[in-house]
Design a protein around this motif. Structure first.
Motif, PDB file in Angstrom:
ATOM      1  N   ALA A   9      30.542 -29.082  32.818  1.00  0.00           N
ATOM      2  CA  ALA A   9      31.140 -28.151  32.731  1.00  0.00           C
ATOM      3  C   ALA A   9      30.644 -27.043  34.006  1.00  0.00           C
ATOM      4  CB  ALA A   9      30.103 -27.506  31.697  1.00  0.00           C
ATOM      5  N   ALA A  10      29.613 -27.145  35.057  1.00  0.00           N
ATOM      6  CA  ALA A  10      30.037 -26.168  35.858  1.00  0.00           C
ATOM      7  C   ALA A  10      30.877 -26.502  36.913  1.00  0.00           C
ATOM      8  CB  ALA A  10      28.345 -26.624  36.335  1.00  0.00           C
ATOM      9  N   GLY A  11      31.032 -27.521  37.183  1.00  0.00           N
ATOM     10  CA  GLY A  11      32.256 -28.439  38.164  1.00  0.00           C
ATOM     11  C   GLY A  11      33.204 -27.654  38.043  1.00  0.00           C
ATOM     12  N   LEU A  12      33.739 -27.698  36.478  1.00  0.00           N
ATOM     13  CA  LEU A  12      34.936 -26.747  36.116  1.00  0.00           C
ATOM     14  C   LEU A  12      35.077 -25.388  36.162  1.00  0.00           C
ATOM     15  CD1 LEU A  12      35.696 -29.413  32.799  1.00  0.00           C
ATOM     16  CD2 LEU A  12      36.705 -29.409  34.841  1.00  0.00           C
ATOM     17  N   LEU A  13      33.880 -24.640  35.807  1.00  0.00           N
ATOM     18  CA  LEU A  13      33.893 -23.313  36.275  1.00  0.00           C
ATOM     19  C   LEU A  13      33.802 -23.379  37.654  1.00  0.00           C
ATOM     20  CD1 LEU A  13      30.629 -22.334  34.132  1.00  0.00           C
ATOM     21  CD2 LEU A  13      32.913 -21.846  33.640  1.00  0.00           C
TER      22      LEU A  13
ATOM     23  N   GLY B 182      37.656 -22.552  38.324  1.00  0.00           N
ATOM     24  CA  GLY B 182      37.912 -21.443  37.553  1.00  0.00           C
ATOM     25  C   GLY B 182      38.821 -21.517  36.448  1.00  0.00           C
ATOM     26  N   GLN B 183      37.774 -22.681  35.911  1.00  0.00           N
ATOM     27  CA  GLN B 183      38.376 -22.999  34.223  1.00  0.00           C
ATOM     28  C   GLN B 183      37.601 -22.896  33.765  1.00  0.00           C
ATOM     29  OE1 GLN B 183      40.735 -25.554  33.611  1.00  0.00           O
ATOM     30  NE2 GLN B 183      41.372 -25.724  36.057  1.00  0.00           N
ATOM     31  N   LYS B 184      37.862 -22.310  31.971  1.00  0.00           N
ATOM     32  CA  LYS B 184      37.384 -21.309  31.032  1.00  0.00           C
ATOM     33  C   LYS B 184      36.397 -22.465  30.769  1.00  0.00           C
ATOM     34  CE  LYS B 184      37.830 -17.753  27.632  1.00  0.00           C
ATOM     35  NZ  LYS B 184      37.062 -16.713  27.830  1.00  0.00           N
ATOM     36  N   VAL B 185      34.961 -22.669  29.856  1.00  0.00           N
ATOM     37  CA  VAL B 185      34.343 -23.832  28.944  1.00  0.00           C
ATOM     38  C   VAL B 185      33.754 -23.509  28.209  1.00  0.00           C
ATOM     39  CG1 VAL B 185      33.110 -25.280  29.717  1.00  0.00           C
ATOM     40  CG2 VAL B 185      34.620 -24.777  31.834  1.00  0.00           C
ATOM     41  N   LEU B 186      33.691 -24.462  27.488  1.00  0.00           N
ATOM     42  CA  LEU B 186      33.266 -24.218  26.109  1.00  0.00           C
ATOM     43  C   LEU B 186      32.213 -25.302  25.825  1.00  0.00           C
ATOM     44  CD1 LEU B 186      31.905 -22.967  22.994  1.00  0.00           C
ATOM     45  CD2 LEU B 186      33.077 -24.306  22.079  1.00  0.00           C
ATOM     46  N   LEU B 187      30.708 -25.387  26.312  1.00  0.00           N
ATOM     47  CA  LEU B 187      30.130 -26.790  25.966  1.00  0.00           C
ATOM     48  C   LEU B 187      29.448 -26.556  24.412  1.00  0.00           C
ATOM     49  CD1 LEU B 187      28.144 -29.312  27.384  1.00  0.00           C
ATOM     50  CD2 LEU B 187      26.725 -26.988  28.420  1.00  0.00           C
TER      51      LEU B 187
ATOM     52  N   ASP C 267      40.254 -23.736  28.305  1.00  0.00           N
ATOM     53  CA  ASP C 267      40.814 -24.784  29.457  1.00  0.00           C
ATOM     54  C   ASP C 267      39.845 -26.150  28.682  1.00  0.00           C
ATOM     55  OD1 ASP C 267      40.925 -22.360  31.791  1.00  0.00           O
ATOM     56  OD2 ASP C 267      42.335 -22.746  30.622  1.00  0.00           O
ATOM     57  N   PHE C 268      38.543 -26.380  28.788  1.00  0.00           N
ATOM     58  CA  PHE C 268      38.283 -27.232  28.589  1.00  0.00           C
ATOM     59  C   PHE C 268      37.243 -26.888  27.690  1.00  0.00           C
ATOM     60  CE2 PHE C 268      39.632 -30.346  31.550  1.00  0.00           C
ATOM     61  CZ  PHE C 268      39.948 -30.065  32.517  1.00  0.00           C
ATOM     62  N   VAL C 269      36.116 -28.309  26.215  1.00  0.00           N
ATOM     63  CA  VAL C 269      35.154 -28.399  25.435  1.00  0.00           C
ATOM     64  C   VAL C 269      34.943 -29.180  26.017  1.00  0.00           C
ATOM     65  CG1 VAL C 269      34.930 -27.818  23.479  1.00  0.00           C
ATOM     66  CG2 VAL C 269      36.610 -27.044  24.071  1.00  0.00           C
ATOM     67  N   ILE C 270      33.589 -28.968  25.936  1.00  0.00           N
ATOM     68  CA  ILE C 270      32.233 -30.501  26.383  1.00  0.00           C
ATOM     69  C   ILE C 270      32.017 -30.612  25.986  1.00  0.00           C
ATOM     70  CG2 ILE C 270      30.941 -31.484  28.154  1.00  0.00           C
ATOM     71  CD1 ILE C 270      33.953 -30.898  29.324  1.00  0.00           C
ATOM     72  N   ILE C 271      31.687 -32.149  24.870  1.00  0.00           N
ATOM     73  CA  ILE C 271      31.018 -31.999  23.745  1.00  0.00           C
ATOM     74  C   ILE C 271      29.918 -33.451  24.166  1.00  0.00           C
ATOM     75  CG2 ILE C 271      30.511 -32.794  21.485  1.00  0.00           C
ATOM     76  CD1 ILE C 271      33.533 -32.113  20.880  1.00  0.00           C
TER      77      ILE C 271
ATOM     78  N   GLY D 129      23.872 -36.035  44.489  1.00  0.00           N
ATOM     79  CA  GLY D 129      24.746 -35.861  43.338  1.00  0.00           C
ATOM     80  C   GLY D 129      25.913 -34.193  43.038  1.00  0.00           C
ATOM     81  N   ALA D 130      25.377 -33.411  44.274  1.00  0.00           N
ATOM     82  CA  ALA D 130      26.157 -32.738  43.821  1.00  0.00           C
ATOM     83  C   ALA D 130      28.368 -33.157  43.795  1.00  0.00           C
ATOM     84  CB  ALA D 130      26.175 -31.375  44.403  1.00  0.00           C
ATOM     85  N   ARG D 131      27.647 -33.423  45.439  1.00  0.00           N
ATOM     86  CA  ARG D 131      29.516 -33.971  46.047  1.00  0.00           C
ATOM     87  C   ARG D 131      30.353 -35.202  45.245  1.00  0.00           C
ATOM     88  NH1 ARG D 131      26.203 -34.138  50.825  1.00  0.00           N
ATOM     89  NH2 ARG D 131      25.994 -37.207  50.269  1.00  0.00           N
ATOM     90  N   ALA D 132      29.180 -36.024  44.615  1.00  0.00           N
ATOM     91  CA  ALA D 132      29.445 -36.710  44.042  1.00  0.00           C
ATOM     92  C   ALA D 132      30.063 -36.229  42.016  1.00  0.00           C
ATOM     93  CB  ALA D 132      28.819 -37.984  43.116  1.00  0.00           C
ATOM     94  N   TYR D 133      29.345 -35.233  41.130  1.00  0.00           N
ATOM     95  CA  TYR D 133      29.842 -34.410  40.932  1.00  0.00           C
ATOM     96  C   TYR D 133      30.955 -33.786  40.890  1.00  0.00           C
ATOM     97  CZ  TYR D 133      26.885 -35.815  36.999  1.00  0.00           C
ATOM     98  OH  TYR D 133      26.228 -36.516  35.827  1.00  0.00           O
ATOM     99  N   ASN D 134      31.133 -33.317  42.150  1.00  0.00           N
ATOM    100  CA  ASN D 134      32.093 -32.521  42.776  1.00  0.00           C
ATOM    101  C   ASN D 134      33.846 -33.023  42.429  1.00  0.00           C
ATOM    102  OD1 ASN D 134      33.123 -29.719  43.454  1.00  0.00           O
ATOM    103  ND2 ASN D 134      33.044 -30.543  45.508  1.00  0.00           N
ATOM    104  N   LYS D 135      33.431 -34.373  43.029  1.00  0.00           N
ATOM    105  CA  LYS D 135      34.786 -34.955  43.353  1.00  0.00           C
ATOM    106  C   LYS D 135      35.017 -35.609  41.437  1.00  0.00           C
ATOM    107  CE  LYS D 135      33.337 -38.066  47.207  1.00  0.00           C
ATOM    108  NZ  LYS D 135      32.432 -39.061  47.536  1.00  0.00           N
ATOM    109  N   LEU D 136      34.267 -36.209  41.084  1.00  0.00           N
ATOM    110  CA  LEU D 136      35.325 -36.580  39.485  1.00  0.00           C
ATOM    111  C   LEU D 136      35.425 -34.979  38.626  1.00  0.00           C
ATOM    112  CD1 LEU D 136      34.224 -38.096  36.941  1.00  0.00           C
ATOM    113  CD2 LEU D 136      31.957 -36.598  36.287  1.00  0.00           C
ATOM    114  N   VAL D 137      34.907 -33.546  39.324  1.00  0.00           N
ATOM    115  CA  VAL D 137      35.203 -33.016  38.585  1.00  0.00           C
ATOM    116  C   VAL D 137      36.809 -32.811  39.357  1.00  0.00           C
ATOM    117  CG1 VAL D 137      35.251 -29.942  38.363  1.00  0.00           C
ATOM    118  CG2 VAL D 137      33.428 -31.883  37.853  1.00  0.00           C
ATOM    119  N   LYS D 138      37.233 -32.861  40.404  1.00  0.00           N
ATOM    120  CA  LYS D 138      38.094 -32.644  40.728  1.00  0.00           C
ATOM    121  C   LYS D 138      39.022 -33.311  40.502  1.00  0.00           C
ATOM    122  CE  LYS D 138      37.352 -30.288  45.305  1.00  0.00           C
ATOM    123  NZ  LYS D 138      37.240 -29.044  44.281  1.00  0.00           N
ATOM    124  N   GLU D 139      38.921 -34.836  40.210  1.00  0.00           N
ATOM    125  CA  GLU D 139      39.795 -36.221  39.565  1.00  0.00           C
ATOM    126  C   GLU D 139      39.872 -35.569  37.761  1.00  0.00           C
ATOM    127  OE1 GLU D 139      40.341 -40.813  38.853  1.00  0.00           O
ATOM    128  OE2 GLU D 139      39.344 -39.585  40.313  1.00  0.00           O
TER     129      GLU D 139
END
Ligand SMILES: Nc1ncnc2c1ncn2[C@@H]1O[C@H](COP(=O)(O)OP(=O)(O)OP(=O)(O)O)[C@@H](O)[C@H]1O
Ligand SMILES: Nc1ncnc2c1ncn2[C@@H]1O[C@H](COP(=O)(O)OP(=O)(O)OP(=O)(O)O)[C@@H](O)[C@H]1O
Ligand SMILES: [Mg+2]
Ligand SMILES: [Mg+2]
Lengths: 254, 254
Positions: free
Chosen positions: A24-28, A31-36, A119-123, A236-246
């Protein structure tokens, strides 16, 4: 076109909440709009996002059981980030939902309008395949499955796959697997073996990106921060960053 | 006088199964006769004890839902060690149990005779406070609560205590807390903070013994072995050995 992604795995402690918070934080950040949405009675995603219990008027329990609107329960965190908080009362929802008609489709119905604002809803879900998780899977476009790189985590995978196939047959034809994410990987033999086993059984679905065991990820939520704000240069940050880009690059059209 | 100890914590991945398996093995080492009951649909305790799925005729689902006797479902592992295995079908039991009368008391009734053949009955539970865990808490004399030394694990503690108090009021007056066990402790600041916080809130119930994070504990179940057989000199084995001695010395007469 909004994408609804559910985090699911009935095995406990595999990184569902940690992944929900950090994607959720990575999508933000991108520039994405997110509902968690926090559907776990333990409210880890709610507190990990820095929400104080006193700020909560209505929560996921009120939406699912007392027919409150999603709009009335949402808390605005920043310009592009809202959260539908959870509460301990949600633990009672599993039993109360058994009495309702169309009990698995309530969340899908309730978020139908509201989700279009994002843009994204994360549950985030509890560690079970009960009616709360089923509501999520029915409302979702895809499901992201964190799997801890440890022996016990292997066993539930076949069960989870079966549940996803059932959901497809009984109400959510379009549900796809967003991906299988190996978490808490280490340099031990057992970790490498489990990762290899999951890749062998689910070669298509398993992300090449893995999340290493990183103490920064356990510390960040105690400050109500994402890994990016708390320790932006950590593994941890680098890995989640890559995941968000994917996740962003896969624009959802399978 | 048999002692029935349930492992419970709705937070996932805190070490319920690992503790159930290793205290069962430790009690055996000390000459006790033990029945291990696996009420978690993920069957981690069943596989961690080295049971092959093909050996299973009847399981906990058959006992709770199809009224099979406990005796018909028990597998003899060694002279003093039996196990009532679990199965994935148990995931459906939560919903099926809602339809039964006295739905929380079924396990208590079913083990009433059989339990007298043992010194200890250890019950592993899923990460939820649903009807499976409630059956366990009603059947138990005491509840052992593993708490992971990490931030998210703190949140569920108050909820769990509330549930135990409810169980005492509605059916199992004699239920006591066997102990709160801090697991996966490390030398990090966050681990020390969480341990200190739990000891502050539950000074009476928290064991002075803590279980350190130890990779040997994650490897042992993949060989179907206890920590004592797999790595008898490891920090994990030493900690569980101490815990077992403490459990035996507290002969149950509060
Ligand atoms: N990559 C990681 N490295 C180190 N610790 C991690 C990592 N990911 C998660 N954790 C920690 O492991 C524990 C379990 O993670 P988390 O609570 O996110 O899992 P979960 O699947 O949401 O659990 P539950 O099943 O209870 O909902 C938490 O204490 C978390 O801080
Ligand atoms: N002291 C420890 N050190 C290192 N790893 C541990 C320790 N205790 C448990 N583990 C590992 O952590 C993971 C979670 O433990 P375990 O499965 O026993 O928890 P649980 O509470 O039974 O989980 P669930 O809520 O899914 O039933 C497992 O992979 C296990 O091997
Ligand atoms: Mg969680
Ligand atoms: Mg378990």
């Amino acid at each position: 076109m909004v994408r609804v992604i559910a985090l699911a795995n009935q095995k406990g402690g595999v990184g569902k909440t940690t992944t929900a918070l950090n994607i959720a934080a990575g999508l933000l950040k991108n520039g994405q709009k997110v509902l968690l949405i926090d559907l776990d009675p333990q409210s880890n995603a709610t507190s990990g996002a820095g929400v104080d219990k006193k700020e909560i008027n209505f929560d996921a329990y009120d939406v699912l059981i007392s027919n409150r609107s999603v709009k009335s329960a949402i808390l605005k965190r920043t310009d592009n980030f809202d959260i539908l908080p959870s509460s301990p009362e949600l633990a009672g929802a599993e039993i109360e939902l058994t009495k309702k008609k169309n009990r698995q489709m309530i969340l899908k119905r309730k978020i139908a309008q509201e989700k279009e604002n994002y843009d994204f809803v994360i549950i985030d879900n509890p560690p079970a395949l009960g009616l709360l998780s089923l509501n999520s899977l029915m409302a979702a476009d895809s499901v992201l499955i964190p799997v801890q790189a440890e022996y016990f985590a292997l066993e539930g995978l076949a069960q989870l796959k079966k549940t996803i196939d059932l959901v497809k047959e009984h109400g959510n034809l379009g549900l796809t697997i967003e991906g299988i994410l190996m978490t808490m990987t280490t340099h031990t033999k057992i970790s490498r073996q489990v990762v290899a086993e999951v890749e062998k059984h689910f070669p298509e679905e398993t992300y090449s990106i893995t999340i290493p065991r990183n103490v920064r990820l356990t510390e960040a939520p105690s400050f109500g921060q994402s890994i990016f704000d708390f320790a932006g240069f950590s593994s941890g940050a680098r890995a989640y960053n890559k995941l968000v880009k994917e996740i962003i690059s896969k624009d959802g059209t399978e």
